[in-house]
Design a protein around this motif. Structure first.
Motif, short mmCIF file in Angstrom:
data_model
loop_
_atom_site.label_atom_id
_atom_site.label_comp_id
_atom_site.label_asym_id
_atom_site.label_seq_id
_atom_site.Cartn_x
_atom_site.Cartn_y
_atom_site.Cartn_z
N THR A 67 -39.63 -8.92 7.08
CA THR A 67 -39.90 -7.85 6.04
C THR A 67 -39.40 -8.16 4.44
N LEU A 68 -38.60 -9.50 5.05
CA LEU A 68 -36.86 -9.40 4.52
C LEU A 68 -37.76 -10.23 2.49
N ASP A 79 -26.11 -7.85 -1.78
CA ASP A 79 -25.88 -5.49 -0.92
C ASP A 79 -26.98 -6.14 0.48
N THR A 80 -28.21 -6.66 -0.17
CA THR A 80 -29.84 -7.05 0.79
C THR A 80 -29.39 -8.14 2.08
N LEU A 81 -28.67 -9.61 1.30
CA LEU A 81 -27.67 -10.06 2.36
C LEU A 81 -27.19 -9.87 3.48
N THR A 82 -26.00 -9.08 2.93
CA THR A 82 -24.97 -8.08 3.92
C THR A 82 -25.91 -7.34 4.56
N GLU A 83 -26.54 -6.29 3.96
CA GLU A 83 -27.22 -5.96 5.20
C GLU A 83 -27.23 -6.66 6.41
N LEU A 84 -28.76 -7.96 6.21
CA LEU A 84 -28.59 -8.58 6.81
C LEU A 84 -27.88 -9.14 8.30
N ALA A 85 -26.40 -10.28 7.61
CA ALA A 85 -25.49 -10.66 7.99
C ALA A 85 -25.42 -9.71 9.44
N ALA A 86 -25.01 -7.90 8.53
CA ALA A 86 -23.88 -6.96 9.47
C ALA A 86 -25.40 -6.77 10.76
N VAL A 87 -26.66 -6.84 10.46
CA VAL A 87 -28.29 -6.31 11.66
C VAL A 87 -27.70 -7.86 12.82
N ALA A 88 -27.94 -8.99 11.89
CA ALA A 88 -27.68 -10.06 12.36
C ALA A 88 -26.42 -9.50 13.81
N ILE A 89 -25.08 -9.81 13.16
CA ILE A 89 -23.94 -9.43 14.35
C ILE A 89 -24.23 -9.04 15.28
N GLY A 90 -25.05 -7.81 15.51
CA GLY A 90 -25.01 -7.39 16.75
C GLY A 90 -26.48 -7.27 17.24
N LEU A 134 -35.08 -15.86 0.08
CA LEU A 134 -33.62 -16.58 -0.61
C LEU A 134 -35.14 -17.03 -1.62
N ARG A 135 -35.71 -17.58 -2.07
CA ARG A 135 -36.73 -18.10 -2.61
C ARG A 135 -37.88 -17.43 -3.72
N ALA A 136 -38.00 -16.68 -3.14
CA ALA A 136 -38.84 -15.79 -4.01
C ALA A 136 -37.60 -14.84 -4.69
N ARG A 172 -12.41 -8.82 17.00
CA ARG A 172 -12.56 -9.21 15.01
C ARG A 172 -12.72 -7.60 13.95
N ARG A 173 -12.45 -8.01 12.91
CA ARG A 173 -13.02 -6.76 12.18
C ARG A 173 -14.33 -6.83 12.02
N ALA A 174 -14.46 -5.31 11.59
CA ALA A 174 -16.10 -4.48 11.72
C ALA A 174 -17.36 -5.45 11.89
N ASP A 175 -18.51 -5.85 11.95
CA ASP A 175 -19.22 -6.11 11.32
C ASP A 175 -19.92 -5.94 10.32
N LEU A 176 -19.78 -4.96 9.58
CA LEU A 176 -20.16 -4.71 8.11
C LEU A 176 -19.20 -5.36 7.41
N GLU A 177 -17.61 -5.16 7.31
CA GLU A 177 -16.89 -5.52 6.76
C GLU A 177 -16.53 -7.49 6.87
N SER A 178 -17.35 -8.30 7.86
CA SER A 178 -17.24 -9.73 7.86
C SER A 178 -18.47 -10.01 7.92
N ALA A 179 -19.09 -9.27 7.72
CA ALA A 179 -20.99 -9.85 6.81
C ALA A 179 -20.49 -9.86 5.29
#
Length: 188
Positions: A67-68, A79-90, A134-136, A172-179
């Protein structure tokens, strides 16, 4: 709770603990409190079960990717990319025991590839979905016109994958911080 859900919960626990190659459908059925025959009423085989675990019991990475593109133009891109990155790490961290098993056995890898192809899935779809988003955003003028979208997707998801891998060896540091740190480095 439905039988299929109980089996998926048990499979997620067993597969994340023991990996795909070291788990059996009998062990998963026993952990769920059902017979192996019941497991096979819901899943073709262990690979089918693993794919379902990745899609339905992992962090919401795959549903978020699906749904991205719909999120383009809403909220801040970073913010969207940070959320995606945190979820991807998990997702990557939880999936490593299964991923390692897949790659340790050519027969399992081939079966997994075949099943993913049949469902039009695969790890490359994560990059494709991110590039589409990203293209959108680029069409909306929220990302610079000269940004290399494929490189951004590869760098972000690759960094998430690598951090998840390293996390199995050291803290390592927390997922959200890393993202957030990863996204801050992107040229958008």
């Amino acid at each position: 709770m439905a039988t299929r859900d109980v089996i998926l919960d048990a499979a997620a626990s067993v597969l994340r603990t023991r990996g795909l190659a070291n788990s059996t459908t009998k062990e998963i059925a026993r952990a769920a409190g059902y017979s192996e025959a019941t497991l096979y009423k819901h899943f073709r085989d262990k690979i089918d079960l693993m794919v379902a675990v990745l899609h339905e019991r992992g962090p919401q990475f795959i549903p978020m990717l699906q749904t991205l593109s719909e999120r383009a133009g809403t909220g801040a891109v970073r913010d969207t990319l940070t959320e995606l990155a945190a979820v991807a790490i998990g997702f990557y961290r939880d999936g490593f025991p299964m991923f390692a098993s897949i790659f340790s056995d050519p027969a399992i890898l081939n079966a997994h590839r075949d099943q993913l192809r049949a469902q039009n899935l695969g790890p490359h779809r994560a990059n494709d979905s991110l590039v589409d988003y990203l293209r959108a955003e680029q069409r909306l003028g929220r990302i610079t016109p000269d940004a290399d979208l494929e490189a951004i997707a590869g760098l972000l998801l690759g960094a998430c994958f690598q951090l998840a891998f390293i996390g199995h060896f050291s803290q390592r540091r927390a997922d959200l911080e890393s993202a957030a740190a990863f996204v801050a480095q992107l040229r958008l």
